[in-house]
Design a protein around this motif. Structure first.
Motif, PDB file in Angstrom:
ATOM      1  N   ALA A 155      -5.064  -2.743   4.890  1.00  0.00           N
ATOM      2  CA  ALA A 155      -6.693  -1.964   3.904  1.00  0.00           C
ATOM      3  C   ALA A 155      -6.946  -1.551   5.354  1.00  0.00           C
ATOM      4  O   ALA A 155      -8.273  -0.464   5.148  1.00  0.00           O
TER       5      ALA A 155
ATOM      6  N   ASN B 156      -2.345   2.001  -9.996  1.00  0.00           N
ATOM      7  CA  ASN B 156      -2.078   0.534  -9.285  1.00  0.00           C
ATOM      8  C   ASN B 156      -1.966  -0.242 -11.148  1.00  0.00           C
ATOM      9  O   ASN B 156      -2.299  -0.628 -12.084  1.00  0.00           O
TER      10      ASN B 156
ATOM     11  N   VAL C 173      -9.182   2.042  -0.110  1.00  0.00           N
ATOM     12  CA  VAL C 173      -8.021   0.965  -0.368  1.00  0.00           C
ATOM     13  C   VAL C 173      -9.230  -0.663  -1.028  1.00  0.00           C
ATOM     14  O   VAL C 173     -10.676  -0.835  -0.173  1.00  0.00           O
TER      15      VAL C 173
ATOM     16  N   LEU D 117       1.409  -0.946   0.007  1.00  0.00           N
ATOM     17  CA  LEU D 117       0.563  -0.024  -0.013  1.00  0.00           C
ATOM     18  C   LEU D 117       0.904   1.064   0.190  1.00  0.00           C
ATOM     19  O   LEU D 117       0.568   2.473  -0.858  1.00  0.00           O
TER      20      LEU D 117
ATOM     21  N   GLU E 161      -8.723   5.189  -5.671  1.00  0.00           N
ATOM     22  CA  GLU E 161      -8.920   3.626  -4.668  1.00  0.00           C
ATOM     23  C   GLU E 161      -7.631   3.091  -4.793  1.00  0.00           C
ATOM     24  O   GLU E 161      -7.039   3.119  -6.405  1.00  0.00           O
TER      25      GLU E 161
END
Length: 466
Positions: free
Chosen positions: A303, A173, A316, A164, A275
């Motif tokens: 998370a 991502n 997350v 993360l 996200e």
């Protein structure tokens, strides 16, 4: 009491419906510092074995030497499934004068009762949680789940926390971008981040600042191969009086570059208000379900922390898939994560799953994989284009630890080595033999599930030229 994490919206199962099964969330294996457990849950986890025959094994190598007596000690690398019968046969053949050193796979507090012996001559080693944030993680896990952390839970938390942080630093991502930030956020330099201030660390990384994660399992500095550059190991013994396993000492070991090494990005772009996605690929079911449940719980904690605080507008989506303790099921589950667009994954647990998943899914799809418990040397040697990491130490270190314990703590000059006949057993046994300064009489492989190990024990206890 622990909150019901199953119903949190951010935990989304890919390709399956329903909540996490009770068996996947139940139980706690071992002590807060990474100790013991039952079943096939200790140390290197593997599902496949080669060889056959009902006599339990065959002698694969003999290192001849002098003397007419058997060895001072035995090294046994395996799992309780076969270890129970193996030790029954040992105590039937021996008066128990040999010092016996076992691997973490045999750390099962129920074994003395099942064997019918107090096993007072048995000592073991196991990877421990020895990082600077161990206590902070223990408190976090206890508060969330009303239970003590188990084996490889600290490594599971660290795996997701680092991913993360790397995702926040990458600002997208994307597996390659996250790969290039893994060492930036884990190795020395920048704001120190722990479970206590993970939210502040995520925000700093998202704002393009240098961070340095200080793990619960270790300092989590990655070397060139993506392995931890240092590790801690517990030395443990059985306590037959109360049916427990006791840690009697913890030892820390450092690799050649304790501050880590390897490639990383030159800059930290960061990014806010988005996200982040991460996968969790661990065993909810199958032979490793008992240890997989607590590992999954630990992997979900980072998370949870982010979703409770939304630092820098970040959230997350943690997507869970069950390996079913099977290479084929694990590969299919990993493919589901790839189809869902997951850029990095905590998993898988065992090298028997991790190696094919890495080779067939993660590497060709440029997905970061960071296993919390796969320890086989073959993981280090993968041609992975730097996509494969792990927070569990390689058996390269554990073999050395076992050699030192056998020679220095147990005082054995001569040993025989018995190991389960698979990659884990062969590689860990080989590393022990390479680093043990005494004489190895016999190296003997045995197969899981045999009805008798008398011939294996007879070979191991015999003089070197017999």
């Amino acid at each position: 009491m622990a909150r019901d994490i199953v119903r949190r919206d951010f935990i989304k199962r890919v390709g399956a419906a329903g909540a996490i099964g009770a068996s996947g969330l139940a139980g706690c294996i071992g002590s807060p510092d990474g100790g013991g457990g039952g079943g096939d849950d200790g140390g290197e986890m593997t599902e496949t074995d080669s060889g056959g025959g009902d006599d339990g094994g065959e002698m694969t190598e003999t290192d001849s030497g002098g003397g007419a007596e058997g060895p001072d000690g035995l090294v046994v690398i395996g799992y309780p499934e076969s270890g129970i019968q193996l030790f029954r046969d040992y105590y039937s053949a021996s008066d128990g004068n040999e010092e016996i050193l076992v691997s973490d796979g045999l750390r099962d507090p129920a074994m003395p009762g099942q064997v019918g012996n107090d096993m007072a001559n048995v000592t073991g080693t196991a990877p421990a949680a020895g990082g600077p944030s161990q206590e902070a993680f223990n408190e976090l896990f206890q508060e969330e789940y009303d239970a003590s952390p188990g084996v490889f839970t600290a490594q599971s938390y660290d795996s997701v926390a680092i991913q993360l942080l790397a995702n926040a630093a990458a600002g997208e991502n994307d597996g390659t971008a996250i790969r290039d930030q893994m060492r930036n956020v884990a190795n020395p330099g920048g704001m120190e981040v722990t479970p206590d201030n993970l939210i502040a660390g995520i925000e700093a990384a998202a704002n393009g600042e240098d961070v340095n994660y200080q793990g619960a399992s270790s300092v989590t500095n990655f070397n060139e191969a993506g392995d931890p550059a240092s590790a801690a190991y517990n030395i443990w013994e059985f306590n037959a009086d109360d049916g427990s396993v006791e840690n009697v000492e913890k030892q820390s070991f450092e690799g050649a570059n304790p501050e880590g090494a390897g490639p990383s990005a030159d800059s930290i772009p960061g990014g806010t208000d988005r996200e982040m996605s991460v996968g969790i690929l661990l065993p909810e079911t199958g032979g490793l379900a008992s240890v997989g449940g607590p590992m999954i719980q630990a992997a979900q904690l980072p998370a949870m922390q982010v979703n409770d605080a939304n630092p820098a507008g970040l959230s997350v989506n943690a997507q869970l898939e069950d390996t079913q303790t099977s290479p084929s099921a694990g590969t299919a589950a990993a493919e589901s994560l790839v189809s869902a667009g997951v850029p990095s994954v905590c998993g898988s647990a065992s090298s028997g799953v991790n190696v094919p998943v890495s080779q067939q899914v993660f590497i060709p799809n440029e997905i970061v994989g960071c296993s919390p418990s796969s320890t086989a040397l073959s993981v280090t040697n993968l041609d992975d284009n730097d996509y494969i990491f792990r927070t569990a130490p390689s058996d390269l270190l554990q073999g050395r630890v076992m050699a030192q314990v056998m020679a220095n703590r147990l005082g054995a000059d001569t040993v025989s080595v018995l190991h389960v006949n698979n990659d884990y057993g062969q590689q860990l046994a080989g590393r022990f033999v390479e680093t043990f300064e005494g004489e190895v009489y016999h190296q003997v492989a045995f197969n899981k599930g045999a009805s008798s190990y008398s011939s294996v024990i007879s070979t191991a206890l015999s003089p070197p030229d017999s």
